[in-house]
Scaffold this motif. Structure first.
Motif, PDB file in Angstrom:
ATOM      1  N   ASN A 237      53.960  56.694  68.815  1.00  0.00           N
ATOM      2  CA  ASN A 237      53.499  55.878  67.688  1.00  0.00           C
ATOM      3  C   ASN A 237      52.866  56.845  66.702  1.00  0.00           C
ATOM      4  O   ASN A 237      51.685  57.156  66.780  1.00  0.00           O
ATOM      5  CB  ASN A 237      52.505  54.813  68.134  1.00  0.00           C
ATOM      6  N   TYR A 259      55.951  49.432  77.602  1.00  0.00           N
ATOM      7  CA  TYR A 259      55.359  48.860  76.392  1.00  0.00           C
ATOM      8  C   TYR A 259      56.413  48.042  75.659  1.00  0.00           C
ATOM      9  O   TYR A 259      57.619  48.201  75.882  1.00  0.00           O
ATOM     10  CB  TYR A 259      54.852  49.960  75.446  1.00  0.00           C
ATOM     11  N   TYR A 272      52.846  48.299  59.471  1.00  0.00           N
ATOM     12  CA  TYR A 272      52.009  48.826  60.545  1.00  0.00           C
ATOM     13  C   TYR A 272      52.772  48.737  61.869  1.00  0.00           C
ATOM     14  O   TYR A 272      53.618  47.865  62.059  1.00  0.00           O
ATOM     15  CB  TYR A 272      50.708  48.024  60.679  1.00  0.00           C
ATOM     16  N   ASN A 273      52.435  49.635  62.765  1.00  0.00           N
ATOM     17  CA  ASN A 273      53.065  49.609  64.086  1.00  0.00           C
ATOM     18  C   ASN A 273      52.015  49.616  65.179  1.00  0.00           C
ATOM     19  O   ASN A 273      50.969  50.255  65.066  1.00  0.00           O
ATOM     20  CB  ASN A 273      53.986  50.820  64.274  1.00  0.00           C
ATOM     21  N   GLU A 274      52.334  48.900  66.269  1.00  0.00           N
ATOM     22  CA  GLU A 274      51.442  48.830  67.427  1.00  0.00           C
ATOM     23  C   GLU A 274      52.298  48.803  68.682  1.00  0.00           C
ATOM     24  O   GLU A 274      53.387  48.222  68.695  1.00  0.00           O
ATOM     25  CB  GLU A 274      50.584  47.567  67.369  1.00  0.00           C
ATOM     26  N   ILE A 276      52.288  47.516  72.555  1.00  0.00           N
ATOM     27  CA  ILE A 276      51.605  46.536  73.402  1.00  0.00           C
ATOM     28  C   ILE A 276      51.848  46.893  74.862  1.00  0.00           C
ATOM     29  O   ILE A 276      52.994  46.951  75.321  1.00  0.00           O
ATOM     30  CB  ILE A 276      52.123  45.114  73.101  1.00  0.00           C
TER      31      ILE A 276
END
Length: 527
Positions: A237, A259, A272-274, A276
């Motif tokens: 990321n 993930y 935006y990046n996330e 999990i």
């Protein structure tokens, strides 16, 4: 009275407005699931969660979803596709392992899949036409987002090369390995003409490959917002500058649903990046869970047949779980190579480390366990070759050491020694195929078992070798055994080869000799 109703109506309207989904866009993504199908329940649950926040939610995959476990191999990819349809997915690109069951089966799988397959760098050579659409544009209210797909340019080498050839051995499919960046930029330029607001690449390049990787792609193109990547099994990321110095997201979710990624495009046009962590997410989806359970029951019905007992664990890793089978001898490699040799009645048995995908547990063994070890549906072949050809194949397999390589050969009826202080003289062409070997050799000795004694392999003598079709017919990823002579044999599957070998052992794999490695491969001068 009317005022009371008016006030109540206004309150209800205010509450409804506050609860209404926003115009944010959520892109949920995965890569390299490799048939870890239980994770699809959580992907479906996440999708449902985000649909409560926005009406704009899509699910995409960056490849390698139909191979890697018995649920894929037993159905040639159809079972994973059925579960993905239940989620459902919107877009996929192709990983190199989507091709393991052959092009005709891939076409069927993509026809069954409800998601749209995107790939800008795969063409059918006789017509020059792309096999799949390079991109697709999705409109979310007033926002337009383009998705571009990129397959692994070295797929011809990492899958079965003959899958991409006609009966004459001519190449019918081209992954345009030297034109990937150009083709992606062409797709970017094409979607820009349609006034898209954001451009996302779904790729299966990896961030560490040599031909062209995801980092190269970003640094040599312009116009991208994000590259969602697979192939390397890394968790990423980060942001990387493109050719204009603009920041581009590079993200990857690891392996087997460790993930799930969530790319957010806000109403304010920010991206935006996330990542999990699914181990910390407790969401469920009963509909997808029911589909998974139904399919796993079908798999178990086909694969839970008892085939024998093992007194020891046959492993492809060290005690810390680090993979060894692609760079040194393991007891699993000994066992599989022994099976190839014994069942084919050959002088030598071989198994390439890249084809061994799982340890074999101690205790009761089922046919499904064998499919976990060898999930590619290869078949048993027997060839004859000279001692020089055999020695060359070993040399090619150790060229990359100490870095692991799928062509590293586990052996039976043979032993060899490697000196890592000697530089490799193996030269690979641009396709990753061996075109020459120089005078210096890392394999410093090769001996074959003859009547209970070890004798040097003679360059001009002819030997028989048993192994999998991937190596003996297709030459592996480097072409190491091309040009040899095939011999008549019953072409059973590689998993069935292990099954028959266990029967030859009296249905029991014993600690003697498989409790430890057998010093078939000696490695000197490690760093």
């Amino acid at each position: 009275m009317k005022k009371k109703y008016l006030l109540l109506f206004c309150l209800v309207g205010l509450i409804t407005a506050c609860q209404a989904p926003c115009d944010d866009i959520y892109i949920l993504y995965d890569n390299d699931v490799h048939c870890a199908v239980e994770g699809y329940e959580k992907m479906a649950a996440l999708r449902a969660d985000y649909l409560k926040q926005s009406i704009y939610v899509n699910v995409v995959s960056c490849g390698d979803f139909v191979q890697g476990d018995k649920v894929g191999s037993i159905s040639k990819g159809k079972y994973p596709i059925a579960i993905m349809n239940a989620v459902p997915y919107d877009y996929v690109t192709l990983g190199n392992h989507e091709f393991d069951y052959g092009i005709p089966q891939l076409k069927k799988l993509m026809w069954w899949l409800h998601a749209k397959c995107l790939c800008c760098n795969l063409s059918y050579v006789p017509t020059g036409k792309q096999m799949f659409a390079a991109y697709d544009i999705r409109t979310y209210g007033t926002t337009k987002v383009a998705f571009i797909g990129v397959a692994t340019p070295t797929t011809i080498n990492t899958s079965v090369p003959t899958n991409f050839q006609n009966d004459k051995g001519e190449w019918e499919y081209d992954f345009h390995k030297n034109e990937v960046i150009e083709l992606v930029q062409q797709a970017i330029n094409a979607v820009k003409e349609e006034d898209v607001d954001h451009i996302i690449v779904l790729s299966h390049l990896g961030d560490d490959t040599q031909i062209v990787n995801a980092v190269d792609l970003i640094q040599n193109t312009t116009g991208l917002d994000a590259v969602l990547d697979g192939h390397a099994h890394h968790v990423l990321n980060m942001k990387i500058a493109d050719a204009n110095g603009d920041s581009v997201i590079l993200a990857s979710t690891g392996y087997k649903f460790g993930y799930v990624g969530r790319l957010l495009i806000t109403e304010g046009d920010e991206v935006y990046n996330e990542l999990i962590d699914l181990s910390a997410y407790s969401g469920t989806n009963s509909r997808v869970r029911s589909k998974i359970e139904s399919i796993l029951k079908r798999v178990e019905d086909k694969t839970n047949r008892y085939v024998g007992f093992s007194s020891v664990k046959l492993t492809d890793t060290d005690a810390n779980g680090m993979r060894l089978v692609r760079k040194e001898e393991t007891n699993l490699g000994d066992f599989v190579a022994d099976a190839m040799r014994a069942v084919s009645h050959s002088d030598v048995g071989i198994a390439n480390g890249g084809g061994l995908r799982s340890s074999l547990k101690a205790g009761n063994i089922t046919y499904g366990d064998l499919l976990q070890v060898l999930p590619f549906n290869n078949t048993l072949y027997k060839i004859s070759l000279t001692g020089q050809q055999l020695t060359d194949a070993l040399e090619i397999g150790v060229a990359g050491l100490p870095v692991e390589t799928g062509d590293f050969l586990q052996v039976s009826g043979l032993r060899y020694a490697i000196d890592l202080s000697i530089p490799s003289s193996v030269h690979l062409d641009e396709d990753g195929r061996c075109d020459s070997i120089g005078a210096t050799r890392r394999v410093v000795s090769v001996e074959i078992e003859r009547h209970g004694e070890w004798v040097p392999v003679a360059p001009d003598s002819v030997y028989t070798v048993g192994g999998q079709s991937y190596n003996l017919v297709c030459g592996g990823s480097s072409g190491m055994l091309l040009g040899t002579t095939q011999l008549p044999i019953e072409h059973i599957s590689d998993a069935e080869t292990l099954n028959q070998y266990i029967k030859l052992l009296g249905d029991t794999i014993k600690a003697n000799p498989y409790g430890a490695t057998q010093n078939r491969i000696q490695i000197y001068n490690r760093e």
